[in-house]
Structure formats: C-alpha cells, structure tokens
Design a protein around this motif. Sequence first.
Motif, PDB file in Angstrom:
ATOM      1  N   LEU A 193      -3.967   7.448  -0.463  1.00  0.00           N
ATOM      2  CA  LEU A 193      -3.476   6.326  -1.264  1.00  0.00           C
ATOM      3  C   LEU A 193      -2.929   6.817  -2.597  1.00  0.00           C
ATOM      4  O   LEU A 193      -3.554   7.610  -3.298  1.00  0.00           O
ATOM      5  CB  LEU A 193      -4.596   5.323  -1.520  1.00  0.00           C
ATOM      6  CG  LEU A 193      -4.171   4.078  -2.313  1.00  0.00           C
ATOM      7  CD1 LEU A 193      -3.392   3.121  -1.424  1.00  0.00           C
ATOM      8  CD2 LEU A 193      -5.379   3.380  -2.925  1.00  0.00           C
ATOM      9  N   VAL A 194      -1.756   6.318  -2.953  1.00  0.00           N
ATOM     10  CA  VAL A 194      -1.157   6.555  -4.265  1.00  0.00           C
ATOM     11  C   VAL A 194      -1.354   5.339  -5.161  1.00  0.00           C
ATOM     12  O   VAL A 194      -1.723   5.457  -6.332  1.00  0.00           O
ATOM     13  CB  VAL A 194       0.350   6.877  -4.135  1.00  0.00           C
ATOM     14  CG1 VAL A 194       1.008   6.983  -5.505  1.00  0.00           C
ATOM     15  CG2 VAL A 194       0.558   8.155  -3.332  1.00  0.00           C
ATOM     16  N   GLU A 195      -1.126   4.150  -4.584  1.00  0.00           N
ATOM     17  CA  GLU A 195      -1.188   2.930  -5.381  1.00  0.00           C
ATOM     18  C   GLU A 195      -1.433   1.739  -4.462  1.00  0.00           C
ATOM     19  O   GLU A 195      -0.918   1.694  -3.336  1.00  0.00           O
ATOM     20  CB  GLU A 195       0.123   2.744  -6.138  1.00  0.00           C
ATOM     21  CG  GLU A 195       0.167   1.588  -7.103  1.00  0.00           C
ATOM     22  CD  GLU A 195       1.447   1.564  -7.918  1.00  0.00           C
ATOM     23  OE1 GLU A 195       1.363   1.335  -9.140  1.00  0.00           O
ATOM     24  OE2 GLU A 195       2.531   1.779  -7.341  1.00  0.00           O
ATOM     25  N   LEU A 196      -2.196   0.778  -4.957  1.00  0.00           N
ATOM     26  CA  LEU A 196      -2.378  -0.499  -4.270  1.00  0.00           C
ATOM     27  C   LEU A 196      -1.777  -1.568  -5.170  1.00  0.00           C
ATOM     28  O   LEU A 196      -2.402  -2.019  -6.123  1.00  0.00           O
ATOM     29  CB  LEU A 196      -3.864  -0.764  -4.002  1.00  0.00           C
ATOM     30  CG  LEU A 196      -4.218  -2.106  -3.353  1.00  0.00           C
ATOM     31  CD1 LEU A 196      -3.452  -2.314  -2.060  1.00  0.00           C
ATOM     32  CD2 LEU A 196      -5.717  -2.195  -3.113  1.00  0.00           C
ATOM     33  N   GLU A 197      -0.552  -1.948  -4.878  1.00  0.00           N
ATOM     34  CA  GLU A 197       0.210  -2.869  -5.728  1.00  0.00           C
ATOM     35  C   GLU A 197      -0.012  -4.299  -5.266  1.00  0.00           C
ATOM     36  O   GLU A 197       0.432  -4.687  -4.188  1.00  0.00           O
ATOM     37  CB  GLU A 197       1.694  -2.509  -5.687  1.00  0.00           C
ATOM     38  CG  GLU A 197       2.592  -3.435  -6.480  1.00  0.00           C
ATOM     39  CD  GLU A 197       2.202  -3.544  -7.942  1.00  0.00           C
ATOM     40  OE1 GLU A 197       1.495  -4.526  -8.259  1.00  0.00           O
ATOM     41  OE2 GLU A 197       2.581  -2.675  -8.730  1.00  0.00           O
ATOM     42  N   ASP A 198      -0.736  -5.066  -6.080  1.00  0.00           N
ATOM     43  CA  ASP A 198      -1.067  -6.437  -5.698  1.00  0.00           C
ATOM     44  C   ASP A 198      -0.709  -7.453  -6.779  1.00  0.00           C
ATOM     45  O   ASP A 198      -1.134  -8.600  -6.714  1.00  0.00           O
ATOM     46  CB  ASP A 198      -2.563  -6.558  -5.357  1.00  0.00           C
ATOM     47  CG  ASP A 198      -3.476  -6.184  -6.524  1.00  0.00           C
ATOM     48  OD1 ASP A 198      -2.974  -5.797  -7.593  1.00  0.00           O
ATOM     49  OD2 ASP A 198      -4.714  -6.270  -6.365  1.00  0.00           O
ATOM     50  N   LEU A 199       0.094  -7.040  -7.754  1.00  0.00           N
ATOM     51  CA  LEU A 199       0.519  -7.975  -8.795  1.00  0.00           C
ATOM     52  C   LEU A 199       1.935  -8.464  -8.530  1.00  0.00           C
ATOM     53  O   LEU A 199       2.175  -9.649  -8.319  1.00  0.00           O
ATOM     54  CB  LEU A 199       0.422  -7.323 -10.174  1.00  0.00           C
ATOM     55  CG  LEU A 199       0.994  -8.119 -11.338  1.00  0.00           C
ATOM     56  CD1 LEU A 199       0.315  -9.482 -11.455  1.00  0.00           C
ATOM     57  CD2 LEU A 199       0.861  -7.337 -12.643  1.00  0.00           C
ATOM     58  N   VAL A 244       0.860  -1.179   0.000  1.00  0.00           N
ATOM     59  CA  VAL A 244       0.000   0.000   0.000  1.00  0.00           C
ATOM     60  C   VAL A 244       0.899   1.232   0.000  1.00  0.00           C
ATOM     61  O   VAL A 244       1.605   1.493   0.972  1.00  0.00           O
ATOM     62  CB  VAL A 244      -0.920   0.011   1.235  1.00  0.00           C
ATOM     63  CG1 VAL A 244      -1.791   1.278   1.253  1.00  0.00           C
ATOM     64  CG2 VAL A 244      -1.791  -1.241   1.276  1.00  0.00           C
ATOM     65  N   ASP A 245       0.880   1.972  -1.104  1.00  0.00           N
ATOM     66  CA  ASP A 245       1.698   3.177  -1.234  1.00  0.00           C
ATOM     67  C   ASP A 245       0.842   4.404  -0.960  1.00  0.00           C
ATOM     68  O   ASP A 245      -0.266   4.538  -1.519  1.00  0.00           O
ATOM     69  CB  ASP A 245       2.284   3.292  -2.641  1.00  0.00           C
ATOM     70  CG  ASP A 245       3.276   2.185  -2.957  1.00  0.00           C
ATOM     71  OD1 ASP A 245       3.762   1.540  -2.011  1.00  0.00           O
ATOM     72  OD2 ASP A 245       3.569   1.973  -4.145  1.00  0.00           O
ATOM     73  N   ALA A 246       1.343   5.295  -0.128  1.00  0.00           N
ATOM     74  CA  ALA A 246       0.586   6.478   0.255  1.00  0.00           C
ATOM     75  C   ALA A 246       1.495   7.690   0.312  1.00  0.00           C
ATOM     76  O   ALA A 246       2.730   7.565   0.305  1.00  0.00           O
ATOM     77  CB  ALA A 246      -0.089   6.256   1.609  1.00  0.00           C
ATOM     78  N   CYS A 247       0.890   8.868   0.370  1.00  0.00           N
ATOM     79  CA  CYS A 247       1.656  10.093   0.577  1.00  0.00           C
ATOM     80  C   CYS A 247       1.054  10.864   1.747  1.00  0.00           C
ATOM     81  O   CYS A 247      -0.154  10.758   2.024  1.00  0.00           O
ATOM     82  CB  CYS A 247       1.683  10.956  -0.691  1.00  0.00           C
ATOM     83  SG  CYS A 247       0.081  11.599  -1.217  1.00  0.00           S
TER      84      CYS A 247
END
Length: 269
Positions: free
Chosen positions: A232-238, A220-223
């Motif tokens: 939230l910036v990005e939810l990287e689940d791949l 979970v990427d946030a700023c």
Amino acid sequence: MPQLLYVTDLSYPARGRRYGDEDVFLTSRLRTRFELALCHPEDAEALMPRGFDAVVVRNSGPVLHYQEAYDSFRAAALATGTRVYNPLTGRGDMAGKQYLLDLTAAGYPVIPTVDDAAHLDRLPQAPTYAVKPKQGADSIGLTFTPDPSGPAGEVLIQPRVDFAYEVSFTYVDDTFQYALYTPDPTRRWELAPYEPTAADLAFAASFISWNTLSHGIQRVDACRAPSGALLLVELEDLNPYLSLDLLPVEAQDRFVDALTASLRSFLEA
C-alpha cells in the motif's frame, strides 16, 4: 429529486490531472439524476445549511491549501449532522497519514513507515529513504535522502522502494469498479487499464474492509515491490481523483450508475 451541494475546485492546477474536466463530466451525468449546485471548497460551510440533502466532496484539491476552512467545514458538518459524502468517518487520508503507521504496526502489506528518525531500526535497511510531511499531500515536500531526519511526529519516513509500477484500485462503497496502472513508473499520472488478479483484489479489499466506510468513493494506491508483492502507498478516501477520461464509455457508465446507487442508498440510510 434529491439536492446535492457538489464541492470542487474546477481551477486547481493538479499535475498530470484535469480536476475541472473530470467534475464537469461527472456533474453533467449526475444532474439528470439529482439537483446539483457546485461550489468551491472554501464556500461549502456557508452554503451547506441551505436545504441540501447532502454535501458531495469531489475534486476539491489538497486540504492543506485551505486547512482552516476545511477544519471549520468538517466541525460544522459533524455538529449539525449534515450528510457528507464521503462520510467523515474515513480512517485513510481523510484523517491524515497516521494510518500508514497504524497499518505498519498491525502487519498489513504497506510500505513500512515510521514518524521518527530515531526509529529507523524498525524499517528495512535501504540506501535511500523517502521523507515527507506527515500533514502533506500530493507529494508536497517529498524528498529522498540516505540520512532521513525531521521533527519527530511531524514527518513520515519510508524506505525507497524500487517498484515495477504503481496501480490504483477504485471502489464505490465496498464494490470494485476498475484499476489503472503506470506502465512507466516515473510518470505517475500516465495511466493505462489494469486487469487485476484475484490476489490483487483481495489485497485491495482488505484495506476497504479496514476503513469501514459504509458509503463513498475510495482509491487504493499500491506499488509492485521487487518481491512481486503489492504494498500500500495510499488509501485515498477524501477526494480521490478518478481518471474517468481513461476509461471506455461502458466503464464510465458503470461507474456513474454505481455512484448514483451509492448516493441514493446514502441518502436513504
């Protein structure tokens, strides 16, 4: 001993990250617990029928660089019931960037996002906007402009946030593992350990819960916005990069143990 097909692009030139080094480290630890075979992402579909118990997708690079091969692999895995880790049911980056629009509409704490310049009135006014391809990755095609434009439905438009820092929360299944942040926000991949607050963890956990993945690695990427809130910036689940080299040995060990337990549970489910 379970047999895993481990998908990685050891030579992918990721800016600020060493994909190959991370996967060499991780497979060196996992091979004492599983039988492993490594392959390039473009070879995964051809190799996955050869008796492996699961396919583990790790640092395979942005799929837009091999989109046709990835789409074919995904379709074949779903058609044959092949176990893929992370499972192919992710609602975050695995499924594209639509989730940023969905989360915006649902009122989640995410950088407000639209996919049509005609809908700028739905965003907070800003002197500059970030515009990037909806089917993009790794900041490819990202531009900043006061007058955003682009084909409706094919771009993402967000107000440019003057954030204090970015912070990433890494999870295995629904369990928090560690957090890293950018002391200098202009240097995305120069990271340092971050001690999250209870509020930070509640923020990150809300997106893990929303994604509903039963197993897998998620980041979970946030700023940290000027208001002090996380967005939230990005939810990287791949195939999230893990920055394991920045962790102390004890934290690396805990992560490998958690991943091992998750994989074993996944194979038994």
